[in-house]
Design an enzyme around this catalytic site. Structure first.
Site, PDB file in Angstrom:
ATOM      1  N   LYS A 263       0.757  -1.267  -0.043  1.00  0.00           N
ATOM      2  CA  LYS A 263      -0.082  -0.113  -0.064  1.00  0.00           C
ATOM      3  C   LYS A 263       0.940   1.334  -0.056  1.00  0.00           C
ATOM      4  CE  LYS A 263      -4.329  -1.895   0.215  1.00  0.00           C
ATOM      5  NZ  LYS A 263      -5.228  -1.973   1.522  1.00  0.00           N
ATOM      6  N   ARG A 297      -3.828 -10.056   4.621  1.00  0.00           N
ATOM      7  CA  ARG A 297      -3.991 -10.327   3.126  1.00  0.00           C
ATOM      8  C   ARG A 297      -2.636  -9.663   2.604  1.00  0.00           C
ATOM      9  NH1 ARG A 297      -6.058  -6.898  -0.931  1.00  0.00           N
ATOM     10  NH2 ARG A 297      -7.351  -8.073  -2.468  1.00  0.00           N
TER      11      ARG A 297
END
Length: 320
Positions: A263, A297
């Site tokens: 991210k 995840r």
């Protein structure tokens, strides 16, 4: 091959029944004070039972999109996507999360038909090769329904049921666990919606609302997983604050999923392209596990399995 798949399905169902009977026996013994084992918690992924609260579960990310923010999109390459998914399972993934619509900041939406065209061949192909639960990453009930018919066993709704509450009814009717994530707006607008008084409190409030939507539709409460949505309608400072205070979300009483892999919050701290953020991924995974994450995840399954197992061992949990 079809006979083998049918036999495997029967074996999964039988194993699930035996596990439930054993867990029921443990609960009876616990009530009688004859065992000190902790209460059983598991996700019942339509026959696959995944234990929660023991070792950390690893969800591998399988994007079948042309515009993934992390550069791993495999749109129009179903055979390659199936190969990548099989490799993730070999590396230790407990769940594969298959998605056909990018949710990166600024992404354009795609139609349900296009999303199904991307994901269904991959799910169908994986079902003939692996014995691992498959999650469908979508906000559209029609896509989720088609994916479940193709063999998926888990729903991952990035809108947290706020856009399409019918998704909750689908999960309930199909007896499928569901992940509800926090997000404001859409991928196109979410980064203009980062005004919070207290990001952790407001994320928790929204997730609690999503959980209630699912439960009201008939999804068992312990089959609703919450995801705080790192990178979705949150600035760098808000993402870091949310990670620091992650343990506060455990007050919701739900299984907790954390997805920080590749991210922008890592890129903003360390620099580099999305594919060059392994060390940052590892740091956030270890921190998240130590602060209550049940599922992480990730893109780099092999490396993050090792990080998770080491963190579990440090915390005194089973890691094998």
């Amino acid at each position: 091959m079809e006979g083998q798949i049918g036999a495997a399905g029967k074996l999964i169902a039988r194993t699930s029944r035996l596990r439930r009977e054993l867990e029921g026996l443990c609960d009876d013994l616990r009530q009688l004070g004859l065992t000190s084992l902790p209460p059983s918690r598991y996700l019942d992924c339509r026959g696959f039972l995944l234990p929660l609260g023991r070792r950390t579960l690893i969800m591998g990310i399988l994007n079948v999109t042309p515009d993934s923010f992390s550069g791993d999109g495999l749109a129009n390459e179903p055979e390659r996507a199936i190969e990548v998914g099989c490799r993730m399972v070999e590396e230790g993934a407990d769940i594969l999360d298959v998605g056909g619509e990018s949710t990166r900041p600024g992404a354009d939406p795609v139609s349900a038909e296009e999303e199904k065209r991307r994901v269904l061949p991959v799910i169908e192909g994986l079902m003939t090769k692996i014995m691992t639960p498959i999650s469908i990453d979508t906000s559209k009930p029609e896509v989720a329904q088609a994916a479940l018919a193709a063999g998926a066993q888990l729903i991952n709704d990035v809108t947290g049921l706020q856009r399409h509450p019918d998704m909750a009814h689908l999960a309930a009717e199909s007896r499928t666990p569901i992940i509800v994530m926090h997000m404001r707006g859409t991928p196109k607008t979410m980064m203009d919606l980062t005004d919070y008084d207290d990001v952790v409190a407001e994320v928790a409030e929204c997730l609690a609302s999503s959980v209630e939507i699912a439960c009201a539709a008939g999804v068992p409460r312990d089959q609703v997983i919450v995801d705080p949505g790192f990178g979705f309608a949150k600035t760098l400072e808000q993402n870091l604050e949310l990670l620091r205070r992650l343990s506060e979300l455990k007050a919701l009483g739900q299984p907790l999923l954390v997805g920080t892999s590749r991210k922008s919050l890592i890129g903003q701290v360390l620099g580099g392209e999305a594919q060059d953020r392994v060390e940052g991924n590892a740091a956030t995974v270890a921190f998240a596990i130590s602060h209550g994450a049940d599922i992480v995840r990730v893109h780099e399954v092999k490396a993050m399995v090792r990080v998770a197992r080491m963190t579990d061992a440090i915390l005194g949990r089973p890691w094998q």
